[in-house]
Design a protein around this motif. Structure first.
Motif, PDB file in Angstrom:
ATOM      1  N   GLY A  96     -33.732   8.802   6.431  1.00  0.00           N
ATOM      2  CA  GLY A  96     -33.675   7.478   7.042  1.00  0.00           C
ATOM      3  C   GLY A  96     -34.893   6.643   6.698  1.00  0.00           C
ATOM      4  O   GLY A  96     -35.285   5.763   7.454  1.00  0.00           O
ATOM      5  N   PRO A 141     -33.766  12.250  13.320  1.00  0.00           N
ATOM      6  CA  PRO A 141     -32.312  12.063  13.455  1.00  0.00           C
ATOM      7  C   PRO A 141     -31.464  13.141  12.749  1.00  0.00           C
ATOM      8  O   PRO A 141     -30.361  13.437  13.207  1.00  0.00           O
ATOM      9  CB  PRO A 141     -32.070  10.688  12.826  1.00  0.00           C
ATOM     10  CG  PRO A 141     -33.252  10.420  11.957  1.00  0.00           C
ATOM     11  CD  PRO A 141     -34.409  11.177  12.542  1.00  0.00           C
ATOM     12  N   SER A 176     -29.775  12.989  10.033  1.00  0.00           N
ATOM     13  CA  SER A 176     -28.458  12.426   9.712  1.00  0.00           C
ATOM     14  C   SER A 176     -27.989  12.907   8.343  1.00  0.00           C
ATOM     15  O   SER A 176     -28.799  13.200   7.472  1.00  0.00           O
ATOM     16  CB  SER A 176     -28.520  10.900   9.747  1.00  0.00           C
ATOM     17  OG  SER A 176     -29.428  10.444   8.780  1.00  0.00           O
ATOM     18  N   ASP A 177     -26.705  12.963   8.200  1.00  0.00           N
ATOM     19  CA  ASP A 177     -26.067  13.300   6.931  1.00  0.00           C
ATOM     20  C   ASP A 177     -26.574  14.627   6.359  1.00  0.00           C
ATOM     21  O   ASP A 177     -26.974  14.715   5.210  1.00  0.00           O
ATOM     22  CB  ASP A 177     -26.290  12.150   5.927  1.00  0.00           C
ATOM     23  CG  ASP A 177     -25.296  12.222   4.768  1.00  0.00           C
ATOM     24  OD1 ASP A 177     -24.307  12.958   4.895  1.00  0.00           O
ATOM     25  OD2 ASP A 177     -25.533  11.566   3.751  1.00  0.00           O
TER      26      ASP A 177
END
Ligand SMILES: Nc1ncnc2c1ncn2[C@@H]1O[C@H](COP(=O)(O)OP(=O)(O)OP(=O)(O)O)[C@@H](O)[C@H]1O
Ligand SMILES: [Mg+2]
Length: 319
Positions: A245, A294, A296-297
């Motif tokens: 991110g 986070p 993420s992904d």
């Protein structure tokens, strides 16, 4: 009794059209190619991979007979690249950098100029059709887009009906759509039974096109095999990728997670090589939770040629 046929791949017994043995090239005291040997058969695409300055173009130009090796030799369709250069020139196609063409020449004129070098050239009209350049026939070549120029370069390489093609970075600078279109053209040329040697910086290109790849670094062959063999032999068990991110990642801390064998950052993603994906992912989840990252992904995938290069050299291919 009927003979038992052993199963071999279609190209396994095809004729060897490129046969380079022990090529060495030095400039002053610097050895830029150090004992390069490679065989390519009819109907085979072999990729030469390596970072800038690895020696790819040097190897290609030695094989073509454009430069003289300090040791070793290369045969093309059985002819010596240096001593029988005329016979070799008529059997190879080289994708020229378009910049070597006269500025004012139209696409059609470029094709006609090169056709004049051969006794039985492919008609220009056929090549214009094959490469989707019919509407550009009367355009000066320097008005072409990058992708159209690369297609013209390939058309020029094919004029003399060569059995052997040397493609030095055929898709560099193209957008993904143009690259994929050119890949289809190159795969079609393999189907016609030509031997193709290409150099590339793109691992996905090598994985898509090449039956075999040779990884070159500092003038030496580090590894050779099918993309799958190389991934199995030299790559990590698996790779774990995550999106940062944009936040700076603490690579040193990530490298200390369980089973991690290598870590790199690439286009705002962190890539961890791991010998044990579950162990690494569990630890990574805890690491992220403690730092409110986070995560993420998050993805687990098998090894790629990029990972192989990283595992072999500790560096990224495009550094
Ligand atoms: N004529 C020359 N004189 C001196 N050094 C040279 C010459 N040609 C190439 N080199 C050196 O040989 C090395 C290999 O160059 P080469 O062009 O083969 O690399 P490459 O793998 O094709 O790189 P790239 O990915 O940038 O095209 C480089 O360090 C280059 O500087
Ligand atoms: Mg080069």
């Amino acid at each position: 009794m009927a003979a038992v046929l052993t199963q071999t791949s279609p190209t396994a017994r095809a004729e060897i059209l490129i046969d380079a043995r022990g090529l060495v090239k030095r400039y002053g005291r610097t050895v830029v190619l150090d004992g390069f040997s490679l065989q390519v058969r009819a109907g085979e695409i072999v990729g030469l991979l390596g970072p800038n300055g690895a020696g790819k173009t040097t190897a290609v130009e030695l094989m073509e007979g454009l430069r003289r090796p300090d040791a070793g030799e290369c045969r093309i369709c059985g002819f010596d690249s240096l001593r029988e250069s005329r016979a070799v020139r008529h059997r190879i196609g080289v994708a020229l950098q378009a910049a070597r063409l006269p500025d004012y020449a139209t696409v059609l004129e470029v094709l006609q100029l090169y056709a004049s070098f051969y006794e039985n050239p492919v008609p220009a009209g056929d090549l214009l059709r094959q490469f989707g350049l019919e509407e550009k026939a009367r355009t000066q070549w320097w008005h072409l887009s990058g992708g159209q120029r690369q297609r013209l370069a390939l058309a020029v390489a094919l004029i003399g009906r060569p059995s052997v093609l040397f493609l030095d970075e055929p898709t560099t600078g193209l957008d993904p759509q143009a690259r994929h279109a050119l890949w289809d053209v190159i795969l079609g040329l393999r189907e016609e039974g030509r031997a193709i040697l290409l150099t590339t910086h793109y691992m996905d290109e090598a994985e898509r096109l090449c039956d075999r790849v040779v990884i070159l670094d500092h003038g030496r062959i580090l590894a050779e095999g099918t993309p799958r063999q190389l991934a199995r032999e030299y790559g990590p068990e698996a790779a774990v990728e995550l999106d940062t991110g944009g936040a700076p990642a603490d690579l040193a801390a990530l490298a200390r997670l369980p089973a991690v064998t290598g870590v790199r950052e690439e286009d705002a993603r962190v890539i961890l090589h791991t010998a044990n994906p579950p162990a690494t992912v569990m630890a990574l989840a805890q690491y992220a939770q403690e730092r409110s990252l986070p995560l993420s992904d998050l993805r687990i995938r098998s090894a790629t040629l990029d990972d192989v290069f990283m595992a072999l050299t500790g560096r990224r291919l495009r550094d």
